[in-house]
Design an enzyme around this catalytic site. Sequence first.
Site, PDB file in Angstrom:
ATOM      1  CG  ASP A 194      -5.852  -5.584   2.203  1.00 23.34           C
ATOM      2  OD1 ASP A 194      -5.248  -5.117   3.186  1.00 23.34           O
ATOM      3  OD2 ASP A 194      -6.513  -4.690   1.356  1.00 23.34           O
ATOM      4  CB  CYS A 243      -6.137 -25.762   8.870  1.00 24.50           C
ATOM      5  SG  CYS A 243      -6.705 -25.289  10.367  1.00 24.50           S
ATOM      6  CG  HIS A 270      -8.477 -22.035  12.261  1.00 19.19           C
ATOM      7  ND1 HIS A 270      -9.218 -23.184  11.623  1.00 19.19           N
ATOM      8  CD2 HIS A 270      -9.660 -21.374  12.526  1.00 19.19           C
ATOM      9  CE1 HIS A 270     -10.377 -23.219  11.645  1.00 19.19           C
ATOM     10  NE2 HIS A 270     -10.920 -22.064  12.137  1.00 19.19           N
ATOM     11  CB  CYS A 280      -8.685 -28.148  12.288  1.00 14.75           C
ATOM     12  SG  CYS A 280      -9.369 -26.476  12.680  1.00 14.75           S
ATOM     13  CB  CYS A 324     -11.250 -26.828   9.551  1.00 15.13           C
ATOM     14  SG  CYS A 324      -9.733 -25.910   8.952  1.00 15.13           S
ATOM     15  CG  ASP A 357      -0.553  -0.174   2.677  1.00 13.90           C
ATOM     16  OD1 ASP A 357       0.808   0.162   2.591  1.00 13.90           O
ATOM     17  OD2 ASP A 357      -0.869  -0.085   3.664  1.00 13.90           O
TER      18      ASP A 357
END
Length: 379
Positions: free
Chosen positions: A268, A308, A337, A311, A306, A94
Amino acid sequence: MSAVRYEHIKTCKQSGARLGKVHTPHGTFETPVFMPVGTLATVKTMSPEELVEMGAGIILSNTYHLWLRPGHEIVREAGGLHKFMNWNGSILTDSGGFQVFSLSDLRKITEEGVHFRNHLSGEKLFLTPEGAMDIQNALGSDIMMAFDECPPYPAEYSYMRQSVERTSRWAERCLEAHKRPEDQGLFGIVQGGEFEELRKQSAKDLVSLDFPGYAIGGLSVGEPKDVMNRVLEFTTPWLPEDKPRYLMGVGSPDSLIDGAIRGIDMFDCVLPTRIARNGTCMTSEGRLVVRNAKFSNDFRPLDENCDCYTCRNYSRAYIRHLVKTSETFGFRLTTYHNLYFLLKLMERVRQAIREDRLLDFREEFFEQYGFNKPNAKNF
């Protein structure tokens, strides 16, 4: 050919959402996409390898903060931001314009630029469109942002009109000062608050300058969600169909889906990483505050739907223990996560666009997530 190029793949027949790809010097990523935020050349608590593992193709870093620490010349000496932080994917920086908004007690806006006080030391600083370009050229990001003013919400029409006109003049100065157009794409930022006429004027001004991409700024600054959606509905039609559209600072699950429906390609936000450090997690059934006492002997994963790393391996009880004792590993697990959740959500959004069913997906997701329930808690 521009350093950054948008490739349109499909438009969802049900919703009008766009499926595409953005090509940059450091890789290609599919859109709509969520970009994890690495303010100080790191996504807090995450390694670059973990970001790759969870499917991130682009991350965002902060021009203002890297200007202060470690300094853009040090990053330039290191060979640019990619080498400095060992990230091989795309990077967006940015411009520092949001700090004009967020550090309102420490700054003064003039036609030439913005007078700041360093929020860390109190030192006087001055940032101009030319300075923002020099810093970002030194950082070597794939996508740079033009220096703009992000007015507060709400703002008077007369002030907003002056702000839009100044942002358009600054955008021209940014283009003139940009020294690396062959390997860094520069996006313009559409402003105008909630005023349709001013959004239209800002978009027309910037489109006439032929940027390789366009952001919509000045949203997610305190306005209601319905106002944000309405602004997107009358702003995106004024942006080119063959270039990427980026909604700045938005990362709640509902807004990602609603933004995609309204033609946005890139998003974002610090939201998933920031709330993770407070023990708040995004799950398929809504918000879960794992630090709460009721999870002290709950040995299920954060989200049973989930897959991931967090998890698959750790329980709510263990993560609660880590967060309550301020163990860094706990913050790493919740951050992993949350980022994984949003990246996978965007994968599902892209698949729904392919299948021409994004509105149906929105309804299903909102129902499961709990957005349709009375007094539902959002982020």
